[in-house]
Design a protein around this motif. Structure first.
Motif, PDB file in Angstrom:
ATOM      1  N   MET A  61      42.238  20.149  48.385  1.00  0.00           N
ATOM      2  CA  MET A  61      41.857  21.310  47.574  1.00  0.00           C
ATOM      3  C   MET A  61      41.170  22.404  48.384  1.00  0.00           C
ATOM      4  O   MET A  61      40.683  23.376  47.818  1.00  0.00           O
ATOM      5  CB  MET A  61      40.939  20.861  46.438  1.00  0.00           C
ATOM      6  N   ASP A  92      36.266  28.700  44.360  1.00  0.00           N
ATOM      7  CA  ASP A  92      36.591  29.297  43.062  1.00  0.00           C
ATOM      8  C   ASP A  92      36.924  30.774  43.199  1.00  0.00           C
ATOM      9  O   ASP A  92      37.875  31.278  42.582  1.00  0.00           O
ATOM     10  CB  ASP A  92      35.432  29.115  42.078  1.00  0.00           C
ATOM     11  N   TRP A 152      40.518  31.216  44.873  1.00  0.00           N
ATOM     12  CA  TRP A 152      41.679  30.997  43.997  1.00  0.00           C
ATOM     13  C   TRP A 152      41.811  32.120  42.963  1.00  0.00           C
ATOM     14  O   TRP A 152      42.928  32.553  42.648  1.00  0.00           O
ATOM     15  CB  TRP A 152      41.562  29.638  43.314  1.00  0.00           C
ATOM     16  N   GLU A 188      47.009  17.919  38.294  1.00  0.00           N
ATOM     17  CA  GLU A 188      45.968  18.166  37.300  1.00  0.00           C
ATOM     18  C   GLU A 188      44.951  19.204  37.769  1.00  0.00           C
ATOM     19  O   GLU A 188      44.444  19.996  36.972  1.00  0.00           O
ATOM     20  CB  GLU A 188      45.233  16.865  36.954  1.00  0.00           C
ATOM     21  N   ASN A 189      44.629  19.239  39.063  1.00  0.00           N
ATOM     22  CA  ASN A 189      43.632  20.208  39.530  1.00  0.00           C
ATOM     23  C   ASN A 189      44.244  21.357  40.326  1.00  0.00           C
ATOM     24  O   ASN A 189      43.535  22.157  40.922  1.00  0.00           O
ATOM     25  CB  ASN A 189      42.534  19.519  40.352  1.00  0.00           C
ATOM     26  N   CYS A 190      45.571  21.445  40.332  1.00  0.00           N
ATOM     27  CA  CYS A 190      46.255  22.505  41.080  1.00  0.00           C
ATOM     28  C   CYS A 190      45.873  23.883  40.534  1.00  0.00           C
ATOM     29  O   CYS A 190      45.961  24.118  39.319  1.00  0.00           O
ATOM     30  CB  CYS A 190      47.774  22.310  40.970  1.00  0.00           C
ATOM     31  N   PRO A 191      45.452  24.819  41.389  1.00  0.00           N
ATOM     32  CA  PRO A 191      45.089  26.164  40.934  1.00  0.00           C
ATOM     33  C   PRO A 191      46.285  26.879  40.296  1.00  0.00           C
ATOM     34  O   PRO A 191      47.444  26.663  40.682  1.00  0.00           O
ATOM     35  CB  PRO A 191      44.648  26.870  42.215  1.00  0.00           C
ATOM     36  N   ALA A 239      44.442  17.164  46.287  1.00  0.00           N
ATOM     37  CA  ALA A 239      45.054  18.108  45.352  1.00  0.00           C
ATOM     38  C   ALA A 239      46.090  17.368  44.507  1.00  0.00           C
ATOM     39  O   ALA A 239      46.923  16.635  45.045  1.00  0.00           O
ATOM     40  CB  ALA A 239      45.717  19.251  46.118  1.00  0.00           C
ATOM     41  N   THR A 240      46.041  17.558  43.222  1.00  0.00           N
ATOM     42  CA  THR A 240      46.968  16.906  42.300  1.00  0.00           C
ATOM     43  C   THR A 240      47.517  17.943  41.326  1.00  0.00           C
ATOM     44  O   THR A 240      47.028  19.082  41.255  1.00  0.00           O
ATOM     45  CB  THR A 240      46.271  15.789  41.503  1.00  0.00           C
TER      46      THR A 240
END
Length: 387
Positions: A64, A141, A144, A20-23, A17-18
């Motif tokens: 993630m 998906d 989230w 950039e891809n954090c929900p 998880a970063t």
């Protein structure tokens, strides 16, 4: 068997998880705080390993995964990684926002069901909006998206936001401490000795016992980390920080975590076998272990008892209020013909020291006996000569 690499362990757990891809349900400043928490907790664990004269080296990774359960993966050569699914702090944050709406205005109305009742674990009995908090079976998906929908529906007092952040921080401290205890206490080595027939214990007893031992270790480590953190905050001149407030928050959030652990299995009898005790037993085990770890004068221990009891009580009352609002339809209607059920697992007796409390106490006594048997086989608990 070839040991996992750190990269492979993270990939299997859902990928890193970063920012950039954090929900979107997790604000970026909150995500940054998760990183700060894992870094700080990792430093504490490194210090504990040094003091325990252990050669282990560990890493902590946010993944993630929408799951609620943290885990530890041995990587070989005394290396390990603690894996934190982003679903855990995300759910904790949203549930904390939900429950803190009731702070100071709890109705005190109990949901009259008991952990001795075989309450059906029907997923349809959870109102639509609350499903991403209390259920696990979601595609990433969808999870989230549904959690963000619930979060957006919550109207809270902005003044509670620091408390929400601190509860998420302490939830991470406790759950990571549980997984770290598996490494610190040598649980993987014990499991291997059981497989090879070196230890005269059943595998089921060992698995159940090491989870209890990890709960005990997590309580002690959480109290230690909390003390160090508060001491540093006070020394830095931060206002509103104290051990008493920290203890209340820690008790509140651990109660909250156990309330949604295995929320589909509420019946005490459903936990007679398997690796874990009923969440209500584990919650009581935490409160005992945390208090036992406190080496302090009576007045300090009395403060712990008062504040930890208050944190537990306020959380259970808020959960019951959430149940009442769910019954009223505030979080969506149940399908036709589906009977409502308590959302959480902490179904205490409606009267003091009722049959549920007695059954919980009996199970708690059995848990202590099992931990004692397990620790006889863990080198970290062996006394040095002359002690």
């Amino acid at each position: 068997m070839t040991p996992l690499t750190l990269h492979d362990a993270i990939a299997i757990a859902g990928g890193l998880a970063t920012a950039e891809n954090c929900p979107g349900v997790i604000p970026l400043d909150h995500f940054a705080q998760l990183g700060a928490t894992t870094a700080s907790v990792g430093q504490h664990f490194d210090q504990v390993l040094v003091r325990a004269k252990r050669r282990h080296q560990g890493a902590i990774a946010l993944t993630m995964s929408p799951s609620f359960s943290c885990q530890v993966r041995p990587l070989g050569d005394d290396r390990f990684v603690l894996l934190v699914p982003l679903g855990m702090p995300a759910r904790t944050r949203v549930l904390a926002r939900l429950l803190l709406r009731y702070w100071g205005r709890e109705r005190g109305v109990r949901v009259i069901r008991s952990a001795l009742d075989d309450v059906p674990g029907d997923a349809d009995a959870v109102p639509p909006l609350l499903k991403p908090v209390f259920l696990e079976d979601f595609e990433p998906d969808t999870f989230w998206e549904r959690l963000r929908e619930l979060d957006a529906s919550i109207d809270t007092d902005p003044r509670t936001e620091p408390d929400v952040l601190e509860l998420v921080h302490l939830a991470l401290v406790y759950l990571l401490s549980h997984e770290f205890t598996h490494v610190l206490h040598g649980h993987f080595d014990l499991l291997e000795r059981v497989r090879s027939g070196e230890v005269d214990l059943t595998r089921d007893d060992v698995r159940r016992g090491i989870e209890l031992d990890a709960d005990d270790g997590a309580a002690a480590l959480s109290m230690l980390i909390l003390k160090d953190d508060v001491d540093r905050a006070v020394a830095a001149g931060q206002r509103g920080q104290s051990q008493a407030v920290g203890w209340l928050r820690l008790s509140y959030v651990v109660t909250m975590l156990f309330a949604i652990t295995d929320a589909h299995r509420k019946f005490l009898g459903a936990y007679e076998r398997g690796a874990y005790n009923h969440p209500m037993v584990r919650c009581e085990f935490f409160l005992e272990a945390a208090g036992r770890s406190l080496d302090a004068p009576k007045r300090v221990r009395d403060t712990w008892l008062a504040n930890s009891t208050e944190g537990w009580k306020r959380c259970v009352q808020a959960l019951d209020d959430l149940n009442l609002d769910a019954l009223r339809g505030d979080f969506g209607k149940l399908p036709e013909g589906v009977h409502p059920a308590p959302l959480h697992t902490l179904l205490y007796s409606a009267t003091p020291v009722g049959v549920t409390d007695r059954a919980t106490l009996e199970t708690l006594i059995e848990a202590h006996r099992l931990v004692h048997r397990i620790r006889e086989h863990l080198p970290i608990f062996r006394k040095s000569p002359g002690t």
